[in-house]
Design a protein around this motif. Structure first.
Motif, PDB file in Angstrom:
ATOM      1  N   HIS A  68      44.729  34.560  34.142  1.00 44.77           N
ATOM      2  CA  HIS A  68      43.609  34.321  35.057  1.00 44.77           C
ATOM      3  C   HIS A  68      43.208  35.615  35.758  1.00 44.77           C
ATOM      4  O   HIS A  68      42.010  35.909  35.899  1.00 44.77           O
ATOM      5  CB  HIS A  68      43.990  33.261  36.083  1.00 44.77           C
ATOM      6  N   ASN A  72      39.563  37.372  35.433  1.00 44.52           N
ATOM      7  CA  ASN A  72      38.773  37.701  36.623  1.00 44.52           C
ATOM      8  C   ASN A  72      38.342  39.162  36.585  1.00 44.52           C
ATOM      9  O   ASN A  72      37.201  39.505  36.917  1.00 44.52           O
ATOM     10  CB  ASN A  72      39.594  37.438  37.884  1.00 44.52           C
ATOM     11  N   LYS A 122      32.767  33.612  42.640  1.00 43.12           N
ATOM     12  CA  LYS A 122      32.210  33.816  41.304  1.00 43.12           C
ATOM     13  C   LYS A 122      30.765  34.314  41.354  1.00 43.12           C
ATOM     14  O   LYS A 122      30.336  35.025  40.464  1.00 43.12           O
ATOM     15  CB  LYS A 122      32.279  32.511  40.494  1.00 43.12           C
ATOM     16  N   LYS A 125      31.159  37.753  41.379  1.00 44.50           N
ATOM     17  CA  LYS A 125      32.099  38.205  40.350  1.00 44.50           C
ATOM     18  C   LYS A 125      33.386  38.742  40.970  1.00 44.50           C
ATOM     19  O   LYS A 125      33.845  39.832  40.662  1.00 44.50           O
ATOM     20  CB  LYS A 125      31.462  39.265  39.447  1.00 44.50           C
ATOM     21  N   MET A 127      37.477  37.425  42.658  1.00 48.41           N
ATOM     22  CA  MET A 127      38.694  36.799  42.162  1.00 48.41           C
ATOM     23  C   MET A 127      38.552  35.294  41.952  1.00 48.41           C
ATOM     24  O   MET A 127      39.237  34.711  41.152  1.00 48.41           O
ATOM     25  CB  MET A 127      39.838  37.063  43.140  1.00 48.41           C
ATOM     26  N   GLY A 128      37.678  34.635  42.717  1.00 53.80           N
ATOM     27  CA  GLY A 128      37.452  33.220  42.497  1.00 53.80           C
ATOM     28  C   GLY A 128      38.574  32.341  42.979  1.00 53.80           C
ATOM     29  O   GLY A 128      39.529  32.766  43.616  1.00 53.80           O
TER      30      GLY A 128
END
Length: 199
Positions: A68, A72, A122, A125, A127-128
């Motif tokens: 993940h 990212n 997101k 853009k 780490m979410g």
């Protein structure tokens, strides 16, 4: 709203518990995560240690966390940029570093919001939502996650995990205790903390 968020948070927390913790070679996990992300640009690059580094963690969940973090980084980085994955030993710790040359995040966001569950960057853009799961997975194994980022200069994610004895060293120590010698036939502390050859 609280009645809706609380069950989601409980489910999220349960998903990162170390239900199947075992001795895991960090370099192998990084390699598996790298392979899972190799179909995207920029292709991640791996720098690993010359010898295995063993930690105690759920292998599948650590692999998911590293994967993940790499994805990212790829999402935050243009095709001409770089995503680097480094595995190293720092004293009694194994360290996985995911570094990118992407858009980066504001320092106040990293400090105040990044690791809150259900936060998403997101749109920028960043780490979410996965940052929370990444940190909780590592913390469940007595580790820690550090993030350094700056807008326009990229992001560095460090997953820091305590080393454990290798399976070979553990067997030697158990045998030493069984026969009452009080010591094991290991060459030095490096063997116990992860520098022994793989079986």
């Amino acid at each position: 709203m609280g009645l809706w968020v609380e069950p989601r948070l409980e489910k999220l927390q349960s998903s990162v518990r170390q239900d199947q913790a075992a001795r895991v070679n960090v370099a192998q996990v990084a390699g598996d995560a790298l392979a899972a992300c190799a179909d995207r640009e920029p292709k991640p690059e791996l720098e690993g240690p010359p010898a295995p580094l063993w930690v105690s963690i759920d292998r599948e969940k650590l692999t998911m966390a590293v994967t993940h973090a790499i994805r990212n980084a790829q999402e935050a980085t243009e095709a001409g940029g770089r995503v680097m994955v480094r595995v190293s030993r720092e004293g009694p710790k194994a360290v996985i570093v995911i570094e990118d040359t992407g858009v980066g995040m504001a320092q106040d966001f990293v400090r105040d919001q990044l690791f809150k569950p259900f936060q998403s960057t997101k749109g920028a853009k960043g780490m979410g939502i996965g940052a929370y799961q990444i940190r909780e997975t590592v913390r469940a194994a007595a580790g820690e996650v550090e993030v350094e980022s700056e807008r326009g200069r990229g992001t560095v994610v460090r997953m820091i995990l305590p080393l454990v004895e290798t399976p070979m060293a553990a067997d030697r120590l158990a045998e030493a205790e069984r026969i009452g010698t009080g010591h094991a036939s290991v060459s030095d502390d490096a063997d116990i903390l992860g520098d022994a050859p793989e079986a």
